[in-house]
Scaffold this motif. Structure first.
Motif, PDB file in Angstrom:
ATOM      1  N   PHE A 300      34.533  40.164  36.636  1.00 27.79           N
ATOM      2  CA  PHE A 300      33.496  40.516  35.646  1.00 27.79           C
ATOM      3  C   PHE A 300      32.795  39.263  35.138  1.00 27.79           C
ATOM      4  O   PHE A 300      33.434  38.218  34.998  1.00 27.79           O
ATOM      5  N   ALA A 345      28.390  44.167  34.802  1.00 33.75           N
ATOM      6  CA  ALA A 345      29.356  43.089  34.587  1.00 33.75           C
ATOM      7  C   ALA A 345      30.234  42.879  35.815  1.00 33.75           C
ATOM      8  O   ALA A 345      30.723  41.779  36.052  1.00 33.75           O
ATOM      9  N   TYR A 371      39.327  49.782  34.798  1.00 33.49           N
ATOM     10  CA  TYR A 371      38.282  49.061  34.053  1.00 33.49           C
ATOM     11  C   TYR A 371      37.002  49.881  33.967  1.00 33.49           C
ATOM     12  O   TYR A 371      36.578  50.487  34.955  1.00 33.49           O
ATOM     13  N   THR A 373      32.985  49.697  31.858  1.00 34.40           N
ATOM     14  CA  THR A 373      32.083  49.020  30.919  1.00 34.40           C
ATOM     15  C   THR A 373      30.971  49.970  30.506  1.00 34.40           C
ATOM     16  O   THR A 373      30.612  50.885  31.260  1.00 34.40           O
ATOM     17  N   TYR A 413      27.665  46.519  23.945  1.00 32.63           N
ATOM     18  CA  TYR A 413      28.447  46.409  25.181  1.00 32.63           C
ATOM     19  C   TYR A 413      29.922  46.667  24.898  1.00 32.63           C
ATOM     20  O   TYR A 413      30.497  46.066  23.997  1.00 32.63           O
ATOM     21  N   PHE A 415      33.932  47.161  26.575  1.00 29.90           N
ATOM     22  CA  PHE A 415      34.796  46.831  27.713  1.00 29.90           C
ATOM     23  C   PHE A 415      36.111  47.595  27.514  1.00 29.90           C
ATOM     24  O   PHE A 415      36.834  47.379  26.549  1.00 29.90           O
ATOM     25  N   PRO A 424      35.044  42.313  24.270  1.00 32.84           N
ATOM     26  CA  PRO A 424      34.433  41.764  25.497  1.00 32.84           C
ATOM     27  C   PRO A 424      34.343  40.244  25.492  1.00 32.84           C
ATOM     28  O   PRO A 424      34.291  39.634  26.561  1.00 32.84           O
ATOM     29  N   LEU A 429      39.665  38.229  31.654  1.00 34.20           N
ATOM     30  CA  LEU A 429      39.002  38.898  32.773  1.00 34.20           C
ATOM     31  C   LEU A 429      39.849  38.752  34.034  1.00 34.20           C
ATOM     32  O   LEU A 429      40.352  37.667  34.319  1.00 34.20           O
TER      33      LEU A 429
END
Ligand SMILES: [Zn+2]
Length: 471
Positions: A300, A345, A371, A373, A413, A415, A424, A429
């Protein structure tokens, strides 16, 4: 009456010639075809005659098709033309005088074309056409750009073009050489010599200022920032005293440096942390890996938009600005101008693209392995953005706006990992897909060699700092 006839015919010839010139330039290939057929029907004398009279009237070299008209008109005969004496002089002249080759090199300017440049040197339309014809498949000459060079030689006194070369750059040129009635085209490609160079720098101000001071070219510094950008935020994390070094390729031609190649390996000491990266090519292409074979690239990117500031942080207990009640803020708000592109991302599949109450226009991407987003308050979507669409990391998926419950243009945003919202800005990551085992076996010994080459070049201070960090 007798005096009037030649004048009338000169006028006629003029009109016909003007017409044929237009035809030639508008439909060069068909005009040439005609010319080939016509050439069989006319006598050489007539051609000479028409050339002469046309040159006399200061017109460009003739398209031989014009002599057909002359020939078809019974009233125009060689003997009736007053310039016959001069023609005879010319025919009686001794064989061609010695010729000279005139060489020219012209830098292409904005708006230049092959014919514009060559006609400045009185090269005939016919020669220009023949060169273009030799290039009609590849169209290199049509794509020439300002700053490139045309080098050519013209045979004098005939004024015929002998050869012409488009020099695209120091490694690439296209050569055209006259052979009989046409031009032969050849591409000339040179390969530069490649050598390895080492540079290092200590940061006092920034990667770019200190890197340039250490005589490291800017494109290499940008590449360096890309390589380590997954681990180091070059706007926020850089500290005075940070160091970096790199081993890269330099290209040279005839002993002169002409450019840089790839960064083969690099290391960065940032705020007490050490990072090393090695360039390695697999079937998927070239990438940078840690000495252990983990991709430097993460699955990401940290921030999916170029933002001006964070206007609202991730906060599970904040007071909502519109509702004035305690509502968790489960994402980050990145303030950015309306219309700023929003990027995916990571690689994944769009699971939603449309309107949802508070979010306004929103895109949700599933990335696999739990995952997900989410991108909200969008002004609009990128073309083709719909449920099921596969996206790659960095693809533009939408544009910043303020749809839904938003007080100004920004990207909201989120995550999520296995359904749980993470911050985020700080979430760890995951690395990109690991190198396949078979590949890793080949990579590890190579990496060891490259790192040895890199560290052997380190200055004493650099080695000391590195050693201190390892303890
Ligand atoms: Zn928000």
């Amino acid at each position: 009456m007798a005096k009037l006839i030649p004048a009338k015919h000169l006028l006629l010839i003029g009109i016909v010639f003007a017409f044929l010139t237009i035809v030639f330039f508008a439909f060069p290939s068909s005009a040439t075809k005609d010319k080939q057929n016509i050439a069989l029907e006319i006598t050489p004398q007539v051609i000479k005659e028409s050339e002469l009279s046309l040159f006399d009237s200061n017109l460009p070299p003739p398209n031989q098709a014009s002599s057909q008209t002359v020939d078809n008109n019974p009233q125009v005969q060689l003997s009736s033309v007053p310039q016959a004496n001069r023609l005879e002089d010319q025919l009686a002249a001794p064989p061609r005088p010695k010729f000279t080759l005139e060489k020219h090199s012209v830098q292409i300017k904005e708006g230049d074309s092959l014919s514009k440049v060559l006609s400045r040197y009185q090269v005939s339309a016919n020669d220009i056409y023949k060169v273009s014809n030799a290039d009609k498949k590849q169209k290199s000459l049509l794509r020439m750009r300002p700053g490139q060079h045309l080098e050519f030689s013209i045979k004098q006194p005939s004024g015929t073009l002998q050869d012409i070369t488009l020099v695209i750059n120091r490694l690439q040129s296209i050569h055209f050489k006259r052979s009989e009635s046409q031009f032969d085209r050849a591409e000339i490609n040179r390969t530069p010599d490649i050598s390895q160079t080492y540079k290092e720098a200590v940061i006092h101000n920034s990667l770019f200022v200190d890197g340039m001071n250490a005589k490291i070219d800017q494109p290499l510094l940008i590449e360096l920032a890309n390589i380590f950008g997954w681990d180091i935020d070059f706007a926020l994390d850089i500290r005075k005293g940070d160091r970096f070094s790199l081993l890269y390729e330099e290209k040279s031609l005839d002993g002169e440096k002409i450019g840089n190649g790839n960064i083969l390996a690099a290391q960065f000491i940032n705020n007490g942390r050490t990072f090393q990266a090695i360039r390695y090519e697999t079937k998927k292409g070239a990438n940078y890996y840690t000495p252990d074979g983990l991709a430097m690239r993460k699955a990401f990117i940290r921030t999916p938009v170029d933002f001006t500031r964070i206007s609202s942080k991730f906060n599970p207990n904040r007071l909502h600005p519109i509702f004035k009640t305690s509502r968790p803020h489960r994402g980050v708000d990145y303030a950015a101008a309306s219309g700023t592109p929003v990027k995916a991302a990571g690689d994944g599949k769009v699971s939603f693209a449309g309107k949802q109450n508070g979010y306004g226009n929103v895109v949700i991407i599933n990335h696999g392995k739990g995952y997900q987003t989410l991108y909200a308050h969008l002004r609009g979507f990128a073309r083709g953005m719909r449920k099921g669409k596969r996206v790659k990391q960095g693809n533009v998926i939408a544009y910043v706006g303020q749809t839904g419950w938003a007080t100004g243009p920004h990207l909201h945003y989120e995550f999520r990992v296995n359904g749980v919202h993470k911050n985020p800005v700080t979430v760890k990551l995951p690395n990109d897909d690991p190198m396949p085992k078979a590949e890793l076996k080949k990579y590890l010994p190579y990496a060891q060699n490259v790192i040895a080459a890199l560290t052997n070049s380190n200055s004493a201070e650099f080695s000391q700092r590195l050693a201190l960090l390892k303890d």
